[in-house]
Design a protein around this motif. Structure first.
Motif, PDB file in Angstrom:
ATOM      1  N   LEU A   1      58.023  41.584 -20.046  1.00  0.00           N
ATOM      2  CA  LEU A   1      57.937  40.330 -19.299  1.00  0.00           C
ATOM      3  C   LEU A   1      59.243  39.534 -19.357  1.00  0.00           C
ATOM      4  O   LEU A   1      59.710  39.029 -18.335  1.00  0.00           O
ATOM      5  CB  LEU A   1      56.778  39.479 -19.821  1.00  0.00           C
ATOM      6  N   ASN A   2      59.863  39.424 -20.528  1.00  0.00           N
ATOM      7  CA  ASN A   2      61.113  38.672 -20.642  1.00  0.00           C
ATOM      8  C   ASN A   2      62.209  39.260 -19.750  1.00  0.00           C
ATOM      9  O   ASN A   2      62.939  38.524 -19.077  1.00  0.00           O
ATOM     10  CB  ASN A   2      61.604  38.633 -22.088  1.00  0.00           C
ATOM     11  N   ASP A   3      62.336  40.578 -19.759  1.00  0.00           N
ATOM     12  CA  ASP A   3      63.343  41.227 -18.917  1.00  0.00           C
ATOM     13  C   ASP A   3      63.028  41.050 -17.439  1.00  0.00           C
ATOM     14  O   ASP A   3      63.931  40.861 -16.618  1.00  0.00           O
ATOM     15  CB  ASP A   3      63.449  42.723 -19.246  1.00  0.00           C
ATOM     16  N   LEU A   4      61.757  41.106 -17.101  1.00  0.00           N
ATOM     17  CA  LEU A   4      61.348  40.933 -15.710  1.00  0.00           C
ATOM     18  C   LEU A   4      61.641  39.513 -15.224  1.00  0.00           C
ATOM     19  O   LEU A   4      62.115  39.316 -14.104  1.00  0.00           O
ATOM     20  CB  LEU A   4      59.865  41.257 -15.565  1.00  0.00           C
ATOM     21  N   GLU A   5      61.420  38.526 -16.084  1.00  0.00           N
ATOM     22  CA  GLU A   5      61.728  37.139 -15.722  1.00  0.00           C
ATOM     23  C   GLU A   5      63.225  36.958 -15.519  1.00  0.00           C
ATOM     24  O   GLU A   5      63.662  36.287 -14.583  1.00  0.00           O
ATOM     25  CB  GLU A   5      61.212  36.177 -16.797  1.00  0.00           C
ATOM     26  N   GLN A   6      64.052  37.551 -16.409  1.00  0.00           N
ATOM     27  CA  GLN A   6      65.511  37.456 -16.273  1.00  0.00           C
ATOM     28  C   GLN A   6      65.975  38.149 -14.995  1.00  0.00           C
ATOM     29  O   GLN A   6      66.846  37.642 -14.296  1.00  0.00           O
ATOM     30  CB  GLN A   6      66.201  38.076 -17.494  1.00  0.00           C
ATOM     31  N   LEU A   7      65.383  39.283 -14.681  1.00  0.00           N
ATOM     32  CA  LEU A   7      65.720  39.987 -13.446  1.00  0.00           C
ATOM     33  C   LEU A   7      65.385  39.136 -12.228  1.00  0.00           C
ATOM     34  O   LEU A   7      66.176  39.042 -11.286  1.00  0.00           O
ATOM     35  CB  LEU A   7      64.982  41.324 -13.378  1.00  0.00           C
ATOM     36  N   ALA A   8      64.229  38.479 -12.260  1.00  0.00           N
ATOM     37  CA  ALA A   8      63.827  37.621 -11.141  1.00  0.00           C
ATOM     38  C   ALA A   8      64.817  36.477 -10.956  1.00  0.00           C
ATOM     39  O   ALA A   8      65.200  36.149  -9.821  1.00  0.00           O
ATOM     40  CB  ALA A   8      62.409  37.087 -11.363  1.00  0.00           C
ATOM     41  N   LEU A   9      65.256  35.858 -12.047  1.00  0.00           N
ATOM     42  CA  LEU A   9      66.242  34.779 -11.950  1.00  0.00           C
ATOM     43  C   LEU A   9      67.575  35.285 -11.401  1.00  0.00           C
ATOM     44  O   LEU A   9      68.186  34.649 -10.544  1.00  0.00           O
ATOM     45  CB  LEU A   9      66.453  34.138 -13.323  1.00  0.00           C
ATOM     46  N   SER A  10      68.011  36.435 -11.890  1.00  0.00           N
ATOM     47  CA  SER A  10      69.277  37.009 -11.417  1.00  0.00           C
ATOM     48  C   SER A  10      69.208  37.354  -9.934  1.00  0.00           C
ATOM     49  O   SER A  10      70.163  37.114  -9.188  1.00  0.00           O
ATOM     50  CB  SER A  10      69.623  38.262 -12.223  1.00  0.00           C
ATOM     51  N   LEU A  11      68.090  37.907  -9.515  1.00  0.00           N
ATOM     52  CA  LEU A  11      67.932  38.246  -8.099  1.00  0.00           C
ATOM     53  C   LEU A  11      67.914  36.992  -7.232  1.00  0.00           C
ATOM     54  O   LEU A  11      68.513  36.972  -6.152  1.00  0.00           O
ATOM     55  CB  LEU A  11      66.662  39.061  -7.880  1.00  0.00           C
ATOM     56  N   ALA A  12      67.246  35.941  -7.702  1.00  0.00           N
ATOM     57  CA  ALA A  12      67.211  34.688  -6.944  1.00  0.00           C
ATOM     58  C   ALA A  12      68.618  34.103  -6.807  1.00  0.00           C
ATOM     59  O   ALA A  12      69.006  33.632  -5.732  1.00  0.00           O
ATOM     60  CB  ALA A  12      66.276  33.684  -7.617  1.00  0.00           C
TER      61      ALA A  12
ATOM     62  N   GLU B   1      71.450  35.792  -6.861  1.00  0.00           N
ATOM     63  CA  GLU B   1      72.214  36.659  -5.964  1.00  0.00           C
ATOM     64  C   GLU B   1      71.834  36.410  -4.509  1.00  0.00           C
ATOM     65  O   GLU B   1      72.695  36.370  -3.626  1.00  0.00           O
ATOM     66  CB  GLU B   1      71.993  38.121  -6.335  1.00  0.00           C
ATOM     67  N   VAL B   2      70.558  36.213  -4.232  1.00  0.00           N
ATOM     68  CA  VAL B   2      70.104  35.919  -2.867  1.00  0.00           C
ATOM     69  C   VAL B   2      70.720  34.617  -2.384  1.00  0.00           C
ATOM     70  O   VAL B   2      71.241  34.534  -1.254  1.00  0.00           O
ATOM     71  CB  VAL B   2      68.560  35.879  -2.799  1.00  0.00           C
ATOM     72  N   GLU B   3      70.723  33.588  -3.228  1.00  0.00           N
ATOM     73  CA  GLU B   3      71.315  32.299  -2.838  1.00  0.00           C
ATOM     74  C   GLU B   3      72.815  32.431  -2.609  1.00  0.00           C
ATOM     75  O   GLU B   3      73.356  31.849  -1.677  1.00  0.00           O
ATOM     76  CB  GLU B   3      71.026  31.231  -3.888  1.00  0.00           C
ATOM     77  N   ARG B   4      73.490  33.202  -3.463  1.00  0.00           N
ATOM     78  CA  ARG B   4      74.932  33.402  -3.290  1.00  0.00           C
ATOM     79  C   ARG B   4      75.227  34.102  -1.973  1.00  0.00           C
ATOM     80  O   ARG B   4      76.119  33.704  -1.230  1.00  0.00           O
ATOM     81  CB  ARG B   4      75.506  34.216  -4.452  1.00  0.00           C
ATOM     82  N   LEU B   5      74.450  35.117  -1.655  1.00  0.00           N
ATOM     83  CA  LEU B   5      74.672  35.851  -0.405  1.00  0.00           C
ATOM     84  C   LEU B   5      74.352  34.994   0.810  1.00  0.00           C
ATOM     85  O   LEU B   5      75.021  35.096   1.843  1.00  0.00           O
ATOM     86  CB  LEU B   5      73.842  37.132  -0.391  1.00  0.00           C
TER      87      LEU B   5
ATOM     88  N   ASN C   1      79.792  43.359 -15.431  1.00  0.00           N
ATOM     89  CA  ASN C   1      78.659  44.283 -15.517  1.00  0.00           C
ATOM     90  C   ASN C   1      77.661  44.136 -14.376  1.00  0.00           C
ATOM     91  O   ASN C   1      76.567  44.669 -14.458  1.00  0.00           O
ATOM     92  CB  ASN C   1      77.929  44.064 -16.845  1.00  0.00           C
ATOM     93  N   THR C   2      78.021  43.381 -13.350  1.00  0.00           N
ATOM     94  CA  THR C   2      77.112  43.195 -12.222  1.00  0.00           C
ATOM     95  C   THR C   2      77.883  43.401 -10.923  1.00  0.00           C
ATOM     96  O   THR C   2      79.079  43.688 -10.943  1.00  0.00           O
ATOM     97  CB  THR C   2      76.507  41.768 -12.212  1.00  0.00           C
ATOM     98  N   GLU C   3      77.203  43.221  -9.823  1.00  0.00           N
ATOM     99  CA  GLU C   3      77.849  43.333  -8.516  1.00  0.00           C
ATOM    100  C   GLU C   3      78.515  42.024  -8.096  1.00  0.00           C
ATOM    101  O   GLU C   3      79.090  41.940  -7.020  1.00  0.00           O
ATOM    102  CB  GLU C   3      76.820  43.751  -7.458  1.00  0.00           C
ATOM    103  N   TYR C   4      78.430  40.993  -8.938  1.00  0.00           N
ATOM    104  CA  TYR C   4      79.024  39.695  -8.616  1.00  0.00           C
ATOM    105  C   TYR C   4      80.535  39.826  -8.439  1.00  0.00           C
ATOM    106  O   TYR C   4      81.196  40.582  -9.145  1.00  0.00           O
ATOM    107  CB  TYR C   4      78.730  38.681  -9.718  1.00  0.00           C
ATOM    108  N   ARG C   5      81.105  39.097  -7.496  1.00  0.00           N
ATOM    109  CA  ARG C   5      82.552  39.041  -7.283  1.00  0.00           C
ATOM    110  C   ARG C   5      82.961  37.583  -7.098  1.00  0.00           C
ATOM    111  O   ARG C   5      82.192  36.772  -6.598  1.00  0.00           O
ATOM    112  CB  ARG C   5      82.976  39.811  -6.017  1.00  0.00           C
TER     113      ARG C   5
END
Length: 94
Positions: free
Chosen positions: A19-30, A32-36, A65-69
């Motif tokens: 659950l903790n990893d899934l929550e962190q993934l959800a935040l990271s995805l959100a 990234e979506v806002e950045r894009l 370590n991510t796709e962020y630029r």
């Protein structure tokens, strides 16, 4: 719209996360979506200027370590003594 096979595979992998990893993934995805959504589409203006997004090279930065630029940075290619060089514009935010 049906999900793509890669999206289905990623969803199946995400379901196996704690659950903790899934929550962190959800935040990271959100994030990234806002950045894009807020990033302008790469364009080339009439003077040959282009946009690029770059990694900074710092090992502890999120771009390591991510796709962020970082960016966008505006540049154009110029020729100096037969060698192509990038010429950058200063940021307008300074």
């Amino acid at each position: 719209m049906p999900a793509r096979p890669d999206a289905d595979r990623l969803l199946q992998q995400a379901k196996r996360l704690p659950l903790n990893d899934l929550e962190q993934l959800a935040l990271s995805l959100a994030e990234e979506v806002e950045r894009l959504k807020s990033a302008p589409a790469p364009v080339q203006d009439t003077d040959g200027w282009r946009q690029e997004y770059r990694k900074c090279g710092k090992f502890n930065c999120r771009c390591a370590n991510t796709e962020y630029r970082h960016g966008p940075y505006w540049y154009r290619t110029i020729w100096v003594d037969g060698t192509a060089k990038k010429e950058y514009r200063r940021s307008k935010r300074r």
